[in-house]
Design an enzyme around this catalytic site. Structure first.
Site, short mmCIF file in Angstrom:
data_model
loop_
_atom_site.label_atom_id
_atom_site.label_comp_id
_atom_site.label_asym_id
_atom_site.label_seq_id
_atom_site.Cartn_x
_atom_site.Cartn_y
_atom_site.Cartn_z
N LYS A 114 97.93 23.97 -23.49
CA LYS A 114 96.88 24.19 -21.99
C LYS A 114 95.73 24.93 -22.41
O LYS A 114 95.92 26.26 -22.82
CB LYS A 114 97.55 24.83 -21.25
CG LYS A 114 97.28 24.87 -19.36
CD LYS A 114 98.13 25.31 -18.50
CE LYS A 114 97.48 25.45 -17.08
NZ LYS A 114 96.96 24.38 -16.06
N HIS A 138 104.00 26.91 -18.83
CA HIS A 138 103.29 25.85 -19.73
C HIS A 138 103.48 25.77 -21.29
O HIS A 138 103.77 26.46 -22.08
CB HIS A 138 102.03 25.23 -19.03
CG HIS A 138 101.92 25.72 -17.60
ND1 HIS A 138 101.72 26.25 -16.27
CD2 HIS A 138 100.74 24.20 -16.83
CE1 HIS A 138 101.40 25.81 -15.41
NE2 HIS A 138 101.02 24.55 -15.74
#
Lengths: 261, 261, 261, 261
Positions: free
Chosen positions: D150, D146
């Site tokens: 995050k 990601h």
């Protein structure tokens, strides 16, 4: 469903297995795989010219046929007549020869025969998943990669995968894949098989690999299968051996024994 | 060498920057990138038809030219004559126009001009590394992947990479890539550019991607560059802006400002 | 620079090569590789307990030492004293033993010794390219993947690559990699080596693989090396054999013989 | 089954659709997606504080709820009472609130409600395929990747995928994944979720990506899903809108509307 790696002793004794074509590379690997499995027992290795009666005399319950196209039909007929289940990796079966098999099996209650052109579980999974995923993506493309000595392009597996994708797209009412290419003087867009672009890479050091890519707005979905070694076919062979007795009649394709739902 | 992301205040005041072609998509992105950089100050946005004198009046030290092929040569000449360094992303420069540039620069001591057909640092790295790696592997192949609206195949970057690989192989005395293909009725082996097979994938959801694969006995080496967004060109543009003053004369290609040793 | 695969007859006769540790797996592979090379001739296979004088008597020009840490220092000293170039893959060399080697070489004009902890050309390329690319990207992370029987994690190669990335980032003035993770109760972010996150995958069917990923705004750059087989070290060994005579003195690391510019 | 991209006019008139939470980022994207679909008509955009009666007055047949956890339960109850089908992407549904929904639906014949925590079709496919493939491979591992902002690791999708793999392995009678690691001082082997190793990469330029790798002797099977953009959720939303009327009662999970057999 009993997967290849599960150690489920399906009965009190190990299943008795014969290998036909035991002297070939695949046959030798199959002999080793059977010997290494706790729930199986190798009772006969049959080479070219050996008497098939040795299979019955050894009390084989299942026979693996990895011989040649010219011998396999007679072998399987003999096995059916002797009530021995057959797992067959030999290619070259015509629709007529399969039909003859079905008729013979009709008179041999309880006997199962598996004809599997591809024992690679991963290739079977990739093909099935590709057909399902194809329903949900605008774009689909295949890249197959093999060692530099392969004679044909694209691979048979890639052609079958393209056909599976085409079936999935048709079921979903999808039209042609989007492609604005106007200028491609050297053929970089590759082969088109059943409407799907297929690319073949030939590279020293590789064995057999397939990548299936799906694309939609803002996302990508990829399936990949890598065969690094011939031995990767053995779990599929053993899966067939373990399941064939509980699937009487003719099954074509290893996926018939797999739980893909 | 000052990489794009380093926050090295090269001098007491921020460098004063003008953007030519500021109304285009690349130009607008460049304006934002300059504004967001602590060591740079955006002092002029020049659109089509605007008077270039505004660049000088704003006290610009460096100008970024992201206009069109028909305008860029005159723009750069004007910038040189006004002692303003130029970072140029516009394509369409012929060998003659570059030569004219060199002559003009000979009379403008200390002025630097960078002409960069590709500001993607990753693409520049992939090309350079590909040329080096090519010396050491028997096989080399390229897969470029773009969105479904691209008109030509293969991409210019893939063609340049194939040329770089060919140079590397030639320097190492390597012959043709090994390939036993005898049967390829549908062209799955793709385009052949400078002796290297190039495959073009077109897929909705992708932007611009390049994979370079090298193979030898028992191994594989892969270079991959993914551009997910036009904004990925900005670090290259800023690298050019920060370095151009310390590279007087003409530089063609962003790699001339990079430390790739 | 003569890459492994180039068939450049560097002289009128094939180079005469001895292999020490010829009975081991690496040694046996090296013997085959030398035999298969047109420009090399295998003149001696030395196993444990064999007399080293056989190397000199066979007229070896270069010796490959693939023995054990306890034997290699004496072997190499003997080779230097007999004017035979050495290519050494045995690990366990301390800074002191390397210094002793340098002193001995000072008195042996023209003799070359290569100590290479890693003969995989691809791993050497990945490490070098990683150090260069690291200068240009905000994020860098390593995923190494090996067979399920590997005892330690992460791999030594991954640790060295992390160190190379850290050097590249330091040279470019880059700070820590960006990472907003606040909640990671199970350690999914992996090991941190020299500030770089390193992940170790253990998977049946794999051999030795390394993926290095770099990220910047809107883009990604990836280096990947796959070793499918021990034989992939042989091109590096042969590169060493072919180059060692033209690099007198001590060289540590195969990259000293490679043209990575 | 009607996939997202198929242009199958399921009835004489376009389906009338309302969007609740239309001012949010997901809501705005849903409005655009509905407007762009030939077989759908956007009849109401409802923001925070707007009167729900506008939905009924506009004659909406289906409503998309992309509001917040504190509002969604009341919204859906209202929609059921007015005979309007609901497609709900809001999270935070407890088992109790789902049970209350089922009871209310029992008294609203023909009304369908879909609660979908994840509208990414690719993530749904990956999870389902992972559960199936897990039955056939000795090793299984997950790498999720990601953007650097995050906050938690690993992702919820990765945790769900690990659970799906664990279910598949249990169904096949497979024990723990093989792993000989003895020495891992820095935690490179990552998190272990339901017995499956999960690695989390955080990298600038990425959005949301998941790789699931399976390994057996001599082979590898890989599933990969890349979300490059929030817009990738829209085909899943539209799939829900098109299918909800033909699935009366409560459905949890987009896969309930997909043909994954």
């Amino acid at each position: 469903m009993t997967p290849a790696s599960a150690q489920t002793p399906s009965s009190a004794h190990p299943t008795r297995v014969a290998v036909l074509g035991a002297a070939g590379r695949m046959g030798a690997a199959a002999c080793r795989a059977v010997e290494d499995a706790d729930d199986l027992e190798l009772v006969a290795r049959i080479g070219r010219g050996d008497d098939l009666n040795a299979v019955a005399e050894a009390g084989a319950e299942v026979a693996i046929d990895l011989t040649v196209p010219s011998a396999t039909a007679d072998n399987v007929a003999w096995l059916i007549d002797h009530g021995i289940h057959a797992v067959v990796g030999t290619t070259g079966w015509s629709e007529e020869s399969l039909e003859a098999l079905r008729e013979r099996l009709a008179g041999a209650e309880g006997v199962g025969v598996l004809i599997a052109p591809n024992f690679a579980i991963g290739a079977v999974l990739a093909m099935r998943f590709a057909e399902v995923a194809a329903r949900y993506y605008d774009s689909a493309e295949i890249i197959e990669m093999h060692h530099e000595n392969k004679l044909d392009a694209p691979s048979g597996t890639a052609r079958h995968t393209a056909a599976a994708i085409a079936r999935g797209r048709a079921a979903a009412g999808l039209g042609p894949v989007p492609d604005a290419t106007e200028k491609d003087p050297d053929g970089a867009r590759g082969a088109v098989v059943d409407g799907i672009h297929v690319h073949a890479v030939r590279q020293r050091g590789l064995v057999a690999h397939e990548v299936v890519q799906f694309g939609g707005v803002g996302e990508q979905f990829v399936l990949r299968h890598d065969s690094f070694d011939r031995i990767s076919f053995m779990p599929g062979v053993l899966l067939g051996v373990r399941e064939v007795a509980s699937h009487p009649g003719l099954t074509v394709g290893l996926d018939g024994f797999m739980d893909l739902g």
